[in-house]
Design a protein around this motif. Sequence first.
Motif, PDB file in Angstrom:
ATOM      1  N   GLY A   1       4.040   5.859 -15.055  1.00 51.48           N
ATOM      2  CA  GLY A   1       2.819   5.821 -16.094  1.00 51.48           C
ATOM      3  C   GLY A   1       1.844   5.127 -15.843  1.00 51.48           C
ATOM      4  O   GLY A   1       1.061   6.171 -15.778  1.00 51.48           O
ATOM      5  N   GLY A   2       1.497   4.323 -15.463  1.00 51.43           N
ATOM      6  CA  GLY A   2       0.337   4.354 -14.390  1.00 51.43           C
ATOM      7  C   GLY A   2       0.220   4.944 -13.319  1.00 51.43           C
ATOM      8  O   GLY A   2      -1.079   5.507 -12.735  1.00 51.43           O
ATOM      9  N   LEU A   3       0.372   6.090 -11.887  1.00 51.35           N
ATOM     10  CA  LEU A   3       0.799   6.690 -11.046  1.00 51.35           C
ATOM     11  C   LEU A   3       0.054   8.162 -11.912  1.00 51.35           C
ATOM     12  O   LEU A   3      -1.411   8.330 -11.846  1.00 51.35           O
ATOM     13  CB  LEU A   3       1.798   6.777 -10.535  1.00 51.35           C
ATOM     14  N   LEU A   4       0.456   8.425 -13.467  1.00 53.50           N
ATOM     15  CA  LEU A   4       0.020   9.257 -13.783  1.00 53.50           C
ATOM     16  C   LEU A   4      -1.548   9.370 -14.228  1.00 53.50           C
ATOM     17  O   LEU A   4      -2.201  10.175 -14.394  1.00 53.50           O
ATOM     18  CB  LEU A   4       1.169   9.671 -14.934  1.00 53.50           C
ATOM     19  N   VAL A   5      -1.621   7.810 -14.878  1.00 50.10           N
ATOM     20  CA  VAL A   5      -3.072   7.734 -15.413  1.00 50.10           C
ATOM     21  C   VAL A   5      -4.022   7.646 -14.310  1.00 50.10           C
ATOM     22  O   VAL A   5      -5.116   8.090 -14.489  1.00 50.10           O
ATOM     23  CB  VAL A   5      -2.819   6.658 -16.346  1.00 50.10           C
ATOM     24  N   ALA A   6      -3.203   7.015 -12.788  1.00 45.21           N
ATOM     25  CA  ALA A   6      -4.533   7.155 -11.425  1.00 45.21           C
ATOM     26  C   ALA A   6      -4.597   8.351 -11.521  1.00 45.21           C
ATOM     27  O   ALA A   6      -5.674   9.161 -11.208  1.00 45.21           O
ATOM     28  CB  ALA A   6      -3.410   6.757 -11.231  1.00 45.21           C
ATOM     29  N   ALA A   7      -3.374   9.440 -11.524  1.00 45.80           N
ATOM     30  CA  ALA A   7      -4.104  10.487 -10.548  1.00 45.80           C
ATOM     31  C   ALA A   7      -5.024  10.994 -12.168  1.00 45.80           C
ATOM     32  O   ALA A   7      -5.872  12.181 -11.689  1.00 45.80           O
ATOM     33  CB  ALA A   7      -2.807  11.875 -11.191  1.00 45.80           C
ATOM     34  N   ARG A   8      -5.151  11.319 -13.611  1.00 42.71           N
ATOM     35  CA  ARG A   8      -5.804  11.483 -14.163  1.00 42.71           C
ATOM     36  C   ARG A   8      -7.389  11.363 -13.938  1.00 42.71           C
ATOM     37  O   ARG A   8      -8.173  11.375 -14.439  1.00 42.71           O
ATOM     38  CB  ARG A   8      -5.550  11.038 -15.780  1.00 42.71           C
TER      39      ARG A   8
ATOM     40  N   PRO B   1       0.457  -1.154   0.071  1.00 38.12           N
ATOM     41  CA  PRO B   1      -0.021   0.136  -0.030  1.00 38.12           C
ATOM     42  C   PRO B   1       0.295   1.088   0.010  1.00 38.12           C
ATOM     43  O   PRO B   1      -0.154   2.502  -0.141  1.00 38.12           O
ATOM     44  CB  PRO B   1      -0.972  -0.431   1.087  1.00 38.12           C
ATOM     45  N   LEU B   2       2.709   1.207   0.312  1.00 39.63           N
ATOM     46  CA  LEU B   2       3.327   2.075  -0.007  1.00 39.63           C
ATOM     47  C   LEU B   2       2.594   3.327  -1.331  1.00 39.63           C
ATOM     48  O   LEU B   2       3.235   4.073  -1.328  1.00 39.63           O
ATOM     49  CB  LEU B   2       4.279   2.358  -0.117  1.00 39.63           C
ATOM     50  N   ILE B   3       2.101   2.148  -2.548  1.00 41.32           N
ATOM     51  CA  ILE B   3       1.987   2.617  -3.871  1.00 41.32           C
ATOM     52  C   ILE B   3       0.724   3.661  -3.636  1.00 41.32           C
ATOM     53  O   ILE B   3       0.889   4.838  -4.972  1.00 41.32           O
ATOM     54  CB  ILE B   3       1.457   1.840  -4.320  1.00 41.32           C
TER      55      ILE B   3
ATOM     56  N   LEU C   1      -1.251  10.310  -4.141  1.00 38.61           N
ATOM     57  CA  LEU C   1      -1.597  11.418  -2.832  1.00 38.61           C
ATOM     58  C   LEU C   1      -1.258  13.324  -3.521  1.00 38.61           C
ATOM     59  O   LEU C   1      -1.615  13.445  -3.436  1.00 38.61           O
ATOM     60  CB  LEU C   1      -2.011  10.908  -1.532  1.00 38.61           C
ATOM     61  N   LEU C   2      -0.190  12.383  -3.555  1.00 37.68           N
ATOM     62  CA  LEU C   2       0.890  13.173  -4.072  1.00 37.68           C
ATOM     63  C   LEU C   2       0.375  14.019  -5.225  1.00 37.68           C
ATOM     64  O   LEU C   2       0.271  15.164  -5.654  1.00 37.68           O
ATOM     65  CB  LEU C   2       2.507  13.563  -3.721  1.00 37.68           C
ATOM     66  N   LEU C   3       0.519  12.974  -6.922  1.00 36.04           N
ATOM     67  CA  LEU C   3       0.321  13.349  -7.653  1.00 36.04           C
ATOM     68  C   LEU C   3      -0.871  14.235  -7.818  1.00 36.04           C
ATOM     69  O   LEU C   3      -1.364  15.313  -8.871  1.00 36.04           O
ATOM     70  CB  LEU C   3       0.295  12.491  -8.951  1.00 36.04           C
ATOM     71  N   THR C   4      -2.327  13.652  -6.359  1.00 41.22           N
ATOM     72  CA  THR C   4      -3.282  14.010  -6.652  1.00 41.22           C
ATOM     73  C   THR C   4      -3.035  15.019  -6.180  1.00 41.22           C
ATOM     74  O   THR C   4      -4.585  15.759  -5.296  1.00 41.22           O
ATOM     75  CB  THR C   4      -3.958  13.336  -6.852  1.00 41.22           C
ATOM     76  N   ARG C   5      -2.065  16.001  -5.484  1.00 40.31           N
ATOM     77  CA  ARG C   5      -1.938  17.227  -4.692  1.00 40.31           C
ATOM     78  C   ARG C   5      -2.926  17.140  -3.553  1.00 40.31           C
ATOM     79  O   ARG C   5      -3.109  17.981  -2.562  1.00 40.31           O
ATOM     80  CB  ARG C   5      -1.869  18.796  -5.169  1.00 40.31           C
ATOM     81  N   ARG C   6      -2.713  16.701  -2.754  1.00 35.82           N
ATOM     82  CA  ARG C   6      -3.110  15.811  -1.413  1.00 35.82           C
ATOM     83  C   ARG C   6      -1.928  15.754  -0.616  1.00 35.82           C
ATOM     84  O   ARG C   6      -2.083  14.583  -0.123  1.00 35.82           O
ATOM     85  CB  ARG C   6      -4.613  14.398  -1.042  1.00 35.82           C
TER      86      ARG C   6
END
Length: 418
Positions: free
Chosen positions: A283-290, A191-193, A198-203
Amino acid sequence: MPSSVSAGPRIRVGKKDGACFPMACGVLIALCGALTAFAFNAVYAKGWIDLEVYREGGAAVLRGTSVYDLVVGGRSLQFTYSPFAAMLFTPLALVEMETASGIWVLISILALEAVIWILVGLTTVKRRGRRAAHALLVVIAALPLYPVALTLWNGQIGIILLLVIVADLTHGKEKWRGIGTGIAAGIKLTPLIFIPYLLLTRRYRAALMACLGFLGTVILGFLLLPADSRDYWGGAFFDTHRVVAGQGVDFFNQSLRGVLALVPGSWPIMPVWLALCAVVGTGGLLVAARTWKKAGELAGITVTGIVGLLVSPVSWPHHWVWCIPLLVLWAQRAQRVNTPLEKLGVGFLWSIFLLPGYVALATLLVYPSHAGMWLMSLTGSYVLSGLSTLLALAVHFGRSERRRGKRASGDPFAVVPG
């Protein structure tokens, strides 16, 4: 007076909704599962191998012996979780294995029902009666899925952690949001992922709370189990051989590394795997943020959970309980769009998480000589589903951006949503 009159019908409608019957059925399912686990373990003493490791880890804490020197069962399994997790498992050591298996299955099925209750409430219906009925149907559809069944059979903690993360990030109070996810990471590191998500979504506050929750479990481990904490954080947590128990290549490792290990020939797997993790992880985390921005929190954390499974060194089939929110989200979209292709896609995805695992398991148990390279198409199906999900979302958002760009360029006064 008007308020009291209006309140009466609302109470009567709630009763007519029949919420009590589906909920009672859910509790009955959980109790039947627990009783089955208790009876089967009492008669055959088979199954729940991971629960046995949890229980022995808790017993080692109570005895004051090293948790990471344990070797459990005929498969020589070792304790792979954190010292904090070992402390949480101590109550399991206070009861017999039969009782522990029954209690664990009961808790796991109730956790599954709680997760699905949250998912249905976030994606489909709000009225209590219909929500309970829909949730019961989803529970019935989810129980035979291979990741869910294997989680219950092995006595794994995956469904419980799924509930903690989903409840924390979708229903947690804003002030404390993220701390539950951090505690979950203190039990099992994957779950550290969610911290970079949360940082990419600015929370930033939620990311900070997740870090504090995680660090709190580490500090507590050092305070109460200093020797085990030194062993674990000194390198045991990174030793994948403890996870695979010396089995080497395993057909059931549903991660990028697991699929690469099945490719024949002698070649350097580690550099290729690290490169793929960098590409898929970033790439996956960027997609998750989007996805979070366009489709909401539940969709964002589901994509993040899938990314974590793909880049993890070892992702057994029971780790893929993240298929549950993925299926519920897609089913909700198929209901909204109401096209045969979307509905067929939901059924196809459900069959992927139902059939290949059982077929592969049966092949290895009944016809081990036939377990050749063709099993890659079965055991790699989860990885392909995860990668396909990320790719489909990236393409979808890319097309949406291009369409908005064209509308904006064609009309200088057009308002383009963010």
